[in-house]
Design an enzyme around this catalytic site. Structure first.
Site, PDB file in Angstrom:
ATOM      1  N   ASN A  56       0.574   5.646  -0.609  1.00 31.30           N
ATOM      2  CA  ASN A  56      -0.439   7.211  -0.472  1.00 31.30           C
ATOM      3  C   ASN A  56       0.605   8.245  -0.427  1.00 31.30           C
ATOM      4  O   ASN A  56       1.322   8.299   0.388  1.00 31.30           O
ATOM      5  CB  ASN A  56      -1.370   6.989   0.623  1.00 31.30           C
ATOM      6  CG  ASN A  56      -2.095   8.217   1.091  1.00 31.30           C
ATOM      7  OD1 ASN A  56      -1.739   8.974   1.360  1.00 31.30           O
ATOM      8  ND2 ASN A  56      -2.990   8.334   0.079  1.00 31.30           N
ATOM      9  N   GLY A  58     -17.572  10.791   0.446  1.00 30.46           N
ATOM     10  CA  GLY A  58     -16.526  10.771  -0.642  1.00 30.46           C
ATOM     11  C   GLY A  58     -16.953   9.537  -1.628  1.00 30.46           C
ATOM     12  O   GLY A  58     -18.058   8.795  -1.432  1.00 30.46           O
ATOM     13  N   HIS A  88       0.806  -1.013   0.025  1.00 27.02           N
ATOM     14  CA  HIS A  88       0.106  -0.090   0.076  1.00 27.02           C
ATOM     15  C   HIS A  88       0.917   1.120  -0.014  1.00 27.02           C
ATOM     16  O   HIS A  88       2.114   1.340   0.595  1.00 27.02           O
ATOM     17  CB  HIS A  88      -0.881   0.069   1.267  1.00 27.02           C
ATOM     18  CG  HIS A  88      -1.291   1.347   1.650  1.00 27.02           C
ATOM     19  ND1 HIS A  88      -0.986   2.127   2.836  1.00 27.02           N
ATOM     20  CD2 HIS A  88      -2.369   2.084   1.163  1.00 27.02           C
ATOM     21  CE1 HIS A  88      -1.542   3.308   2.808  1.00 27.02           C
ATOM     22  NE2 HIS A  88      -2.473   3.189   1.591  1.00 27.02           N
TER      23      HIS A  88
END
Length: 299
Positions: free
Chosen positions: A108, A259, A106
């Protein structure tokens, strides 16, 4: 220097393109793009590779949302943001490989800025990357953390240890009393010493992810495995789901503020299983994982 949101957006769009190209080159399958608009302002590009040769699912999401006022949930802890217009942008990705010997990863990187006339902008960067193995290989963990340390070094000796610890603390399943994986880097609220320095660090993290992850994928993707390993991988993926739905701030913030649900839940593994009171066989490779993911200094 005044924060330049347009410059950050240009980098993030290019980063998404680069990451999709790099992952596709390893897998052979293409990403499918889903461009979307947000009613309140902004939008994004969600890209997903599904049922590939190497990756069961890989999602690389770019989003850029803006609005005239922050949602109440965001200003509760930061009253200085009330009454400001805001922009939030970022790239996030999660890769769920097919082979259980290849770890899930992962990453970000994100930027936030809130402005109002006559006042200095409030802005910060955040991001990081972390690795979730199902079967532990020391050389992979060392490579992952060495890459993380090396990209941090130009920004100061203390940067890697600080953000490694933050990552270990953040990706922790309190209800299980275990780490999600072997960590990596995690940073947030970064706005000192200045915009250029912080932006350069975010770029280093975004670009460093592929250097950290892809050599591990290449090393493990052809390892033979059977039903037992696949069974364990699906069981351990349950921890990923538990963390994202119970503890992850980004997931919770996204869902609570309206969202785009499909993009937010793109991090979920396509297949997962739970088993009541599962205990791995003592002395087995599966049993070794709980020791492997204990917090330690890998370098």
């Amino acid at each position: 220097m005044k924060p330049d949101a347009a410059q950050v957006k240009t980098f993030l769009l290019q980063l998404q393109d680069n990451l999709c190209q790099q992952l596709s080159a390893v897998d052979g399958a293409p990403f499918i793009e889903d461009a979307w608009q947000r009613e309140g302002g902004g939008g994004g590009r969600s890209r997903v590779l599904r049922d590939g040769n190497v990756f069961e699912q890989a999602g690389v999401n770019f989003s850029h949302v803006h609005g005239d006022a922050m949602p109440a949930s965001a200003t509760a802890h930061r009253p200085e943001l009330a009454g400001r217009s805001f922009e939030a942008m970022g790239v996030s990705l999660v890769v769920h490989p097919l082979n259980p010997y290849v770890p899930t990863s992962h990453a970000n990187v994100r930027f936030f800025i809130a402005e109002k006339p006559g006042a200095d902008p409030v802005w910060w960067f955040g991001g990081g990357f972390d690795l979730t193995p199902y079967y532990g290989f020391e050389e992979d963990a060392i490579h992952w953390h060495r890459t993380a340390r090396d990209l941090c070094l130009p920004f100061g000796e203390e940067v890697y240890p600080r953000y490694k610890k933050w990552c270990d603390d953040y990706f922790y399943l309190k209800h299980r009393q275990e780490q999600r994986g072997i960590g990596g880097l995690f940073f947030d609220d970064l706005n000192t010493p200045d915009f250029d320095h912080c932006f350069a660090f975010m770029q280093a993290v975004g670009n460093g992810y592929a250097d950290a992850y892809l050599p591990i994928v290449e090393r493990r993707k052809a390892m033979p495995y059977g039903e037992r390993e696949r069974h364990f991988q699906l069981y351990r993926r349950g921890r990923y789901v538990e963390f994202n739905l119970v503890w992850d701030r980004g997931t919770l913030f996204g869902l609570q503020t309206g969202g785009r649900t499909e993009s937010i839940l793109m991090s979920m593994p396509p297949l997962v299983r739970w088993e009541y009171d599962y205990q791995p066989e003592p002395g087995s490779p599966e049993a070794a994982l709980s020791e492997f993911i204990q917090v330690r200094d890998w370098l």
